[in-house]
Design a protein around this motif. Structure first.
Motif, PDB file in Angstrom:
ATOM      1  N   ASN A  80      10.438  -5.906  -8.291  1.00  0.00           N
ATOM      2  CA  ASN A  80       9.699  -6.348  -7.101  1.00  0.00           C
ATOM      3  C   ASN A  80       9.513  -5.216  -6.105  1.00  0.00           C
ATOM      4  OD1 ASN A  80       9.099  -8.956  -7.712  1.00  0.00           O
ATOM      5  ND2 ASN A  80      10.731  -9.873  -6.488  1.00  0.00           N
ATOM      6  N   MET A  81      10.570  -4.430  -5.889  1.00  0.00           N
ATOM      7  CA  MET A  81      10.476  -3.316  -4.928  1.00  0.00           C
ATOM      8  C   MET A  81       9.435  -2.302  -5.364  1.00  0.00           C
ATOM      9  SD  MET A  81      14.078  -2.292  -3.198  1.00  0.00           S
ATOM     10  CE  MET A  81      15.009  -1.891  -4.629  1.00  0.00           C
ATOM     11  N   VAL A  82       9.358  -2.071  -6.667  1.00  0.00           N
ATOM     12  CA  VAL A  82       8.388  -1.097  -7.174  1.00  0.00           C
ATOM     13  C   VAL A  82       6.967  -1.654  -7.080  1.00  0.00           C
ATOM     14  CG1 VAL A  82       7.653   0.216  -9.210  1.00  0.00           C
ATOM     15  CG2 VAL A  82      10.077  -0.001  -8.683  1.00  0.00           C
ATOM     16  N   ILE A  83       6.810  -2.946  -7.433  1.00  0.00           N
ATOM     17  CA  ILE A  83       5.470  -3.547  -7.425  1.00  0.00           C
ATOM     18  C   ILE A  83       4.932  -3.691  -5.999  1.00  0.00           C
ATOM     19  CG2 ILE A  83       4.145  -5.655  -7.901  1.00  0.00           C
ATOM     20  CD1 ILE A  83       6.020  -6.219 -10.252  1.00  0.00           C
ATOM     21  N   HIS A  84       5.783  -4.187  -5.092  1.00  0.00           N
ATOM     22  CA  HIS A  84       5.281  -4.620  -3.787  1.00  0.00           C
ATOM     23  C   HIS A  84       5.584  -3.679  -2.627  1.00  0.00           C
ATOM     24  CE1 HIS A  84       4.168  -8.552  -5.375  1.00  0.00           C
ATOM     25  NE2 HIS A  84       5.355  -8.628  -5.952  1.00  0.00           N
ATOM     26  N   ALA A  85       6.618  -2.848  -2.751  1.00  0.00           N
ATOM     27  CA  ALA A  85       7.114  -2.173  -1.541  1.00  0.00           C
ATOM     28  C   ALA A  85       7.223  -0.661  -1.680  1.00  0.00           C
ATOM     29  CB  ALA A  85       8.473  -2.764  -1.163  1.00  0.00           C
TER      30      ALA A  85
ATOM     31  N   GLY B 169       3.367  -6.906 -18.125  1.00  0.00           N
ATOM     32  CA  GLY B 169       4.328  -7.950 -18.488  1.00  0.00           C
ATOM     33  C   GLY B 169       5.068  -8.564 -17.325  1.00  0.00           C
ATOM     34  N   PHE B 170       4.627  -8.236 -16.090  1.00  0.00           N
ATOM     35  CA  PHE B 170       5.306  -8.799 -14.910  1.00  0.00           C
ATOM     36  C   PHE B 170       4.276  -9.452 -13.986  1.00  0.00           C
ATOM     37  CE2 PHE B 170       8.311  -5.872 -16.634  1.00  0.00           C
ATOM     38  CZ  PHE B 170       9.513  -6.535 -16.460  1.00  0.00           C
ATOM     39  N   GLY B 171       4.781 -10.057 -12.900  1.00  0.00           N
ATOM     40  CA  GLY B 171       3.877 -10.688 -11.940  1.00  0.00           C
ATOM     41  C   GLY B 171       3.556 -12.122 -12.289  1.00  0.00           C
ATOM     42  N   ALA B 172       4.506 -12.822 -12.906  1.00  0.00           N
ATOM     43  CA  ALA B 172       4.294 -14.232 -13.245  1.00  0.00           C
ATOM     44  C   ALA B 172       4.782 -15.151 -12.123  1.00  0.00           C
ATOM     45  CB  ALA B 172       5.004 -14.577 -14.548  1.00  0.00           C
ATOM     46  N   GLY B 173       5.249 -14.560 -11.048  1.00  0.00           N
ATOM     47  CA  GLY B 173       5.732 -15.384  -9.937  1.00  0.00           C
ATOM     48  C   GLY B 173       7.091 -15.989 -10.214  1.00  0.00           C
TER      49      GLY B 173
END
Lengths: 115, 141
Positions: free
Chosen positions: B53-58, B105-109
């Motif tokens: 999450n930190m890598v994707i969003h922040a 493969g990520f971001g499925a909530g």
């Protein structure tokens, strides 16, 4: 089912950790979404996937899996092989699609874990 | 291990390939310290989801892990955009991850709900424009 039997049924190539082919697998899952593997998978020991990136290896390690099968003749990168070697994860590659590969294992007795 | 041990990691936000490296390291350290496999699995999955999450969003952040015989505490700190609606973000299936992340493969909530599921406590301290700190604990005893 032993990993060696998975290899045989899927006519698979062994890419890493060949010495662990006699490890017993209790159940399997087939998935390209690592988010779903982390959320829904319980004690599956083998992951079948068409996704190729280092997060596949890390996800399998987090889930205490023993083996990954890459479908549709996909091959992992050198980085992925190194990571799997460190973890002791057996990597296989098969020419079959995800559907076909899962079906072959299922009809031969390997199951997913329900619930 | 009588005293608590702490580990600090900087999470690189520029490189999705290296995301999860801190969690892999923590998992290996907990194994060396002899923690039960089920505890190690819960810590690893929760931290891995948080790290992703930190890598994707922040654009990355920091991970601080404190290990004691009683509990494992994970503090994830970032200076990203913050979470505007925490209850919405906690809903399974809700995601603001871009399509390129889904193709990896990520971001499925499932990240935040999964982090809560695998830990005994989880607190989210967030402010839009300032960043987010997530504190999770897994009880050992």
């Amino acid at each position: 089912m032993k990993i060696s039997r998975v290899k045989e049924l899927l006519e698979a190539e062994v890419l890493c950790c060949e010495e662990d082919l006699e490890t017993e697998l209790c159940s399997a899952c087939g998935c390209d979404m690592m988010s779903d593997v982390l959320a829904y998978v319980k004690n599956q020991a083998v992951l079948l996937t068409g996704l190729v990136n280092p997060q596949v290896i890390k996800t399998a390690e987090m889930m205490d899996m023993r083996c990954i099968v890459f479908v549709r003749s996909k091959h992992p990168t050198e980085d992925m092989l190194r990571l799997a070697e460190e973890t002791g994860l057996v990597l296989l590659a098969t020419k079959f699609t995800l559907f076909e590969a899962c079906g072959r294992l299922y009809v031969n007795g390997l199951r997913g874990e329900v619930g | 291990m009588a005293e608590a041990i702490t580990f600090h990691y900087d999470v690189d936000g520029e490189n999705f390939t290296s995301a999860g490296n801190a969690s892999v390291q923590v998992k290996r350290k907990l194994r060396q310290l002899g923690f039960p496999p089920e505890i190690i699995k819960r810590v690893s999955i929760a931290m891995y989801e948080g790290e992703i999450n930190m890598v994707i969003h922040a654009n990355g952040g920091m991970a601080d892990v404190t290990v004691s015989p009683e509990e494992v505490k994970i503090v994830l700190t970032d200076h990203g955009p913050g979470i505007a609606d925490v209850s919405l973000a906690m809903r399974e299936g809700y995601s603001t991850a871009p399509d390129n992340i889904r193709s990896l493969g990520f971001g499925a909530g499932m990240g935040l709900p999964n982090m809560k599921r695998y830990t005994d406590t989880m607190e989210i301290d967030t402010e839009v424009g300032r960043g987010t700190t997530i504190t999770m604990t897994v009880k050992v005893a």
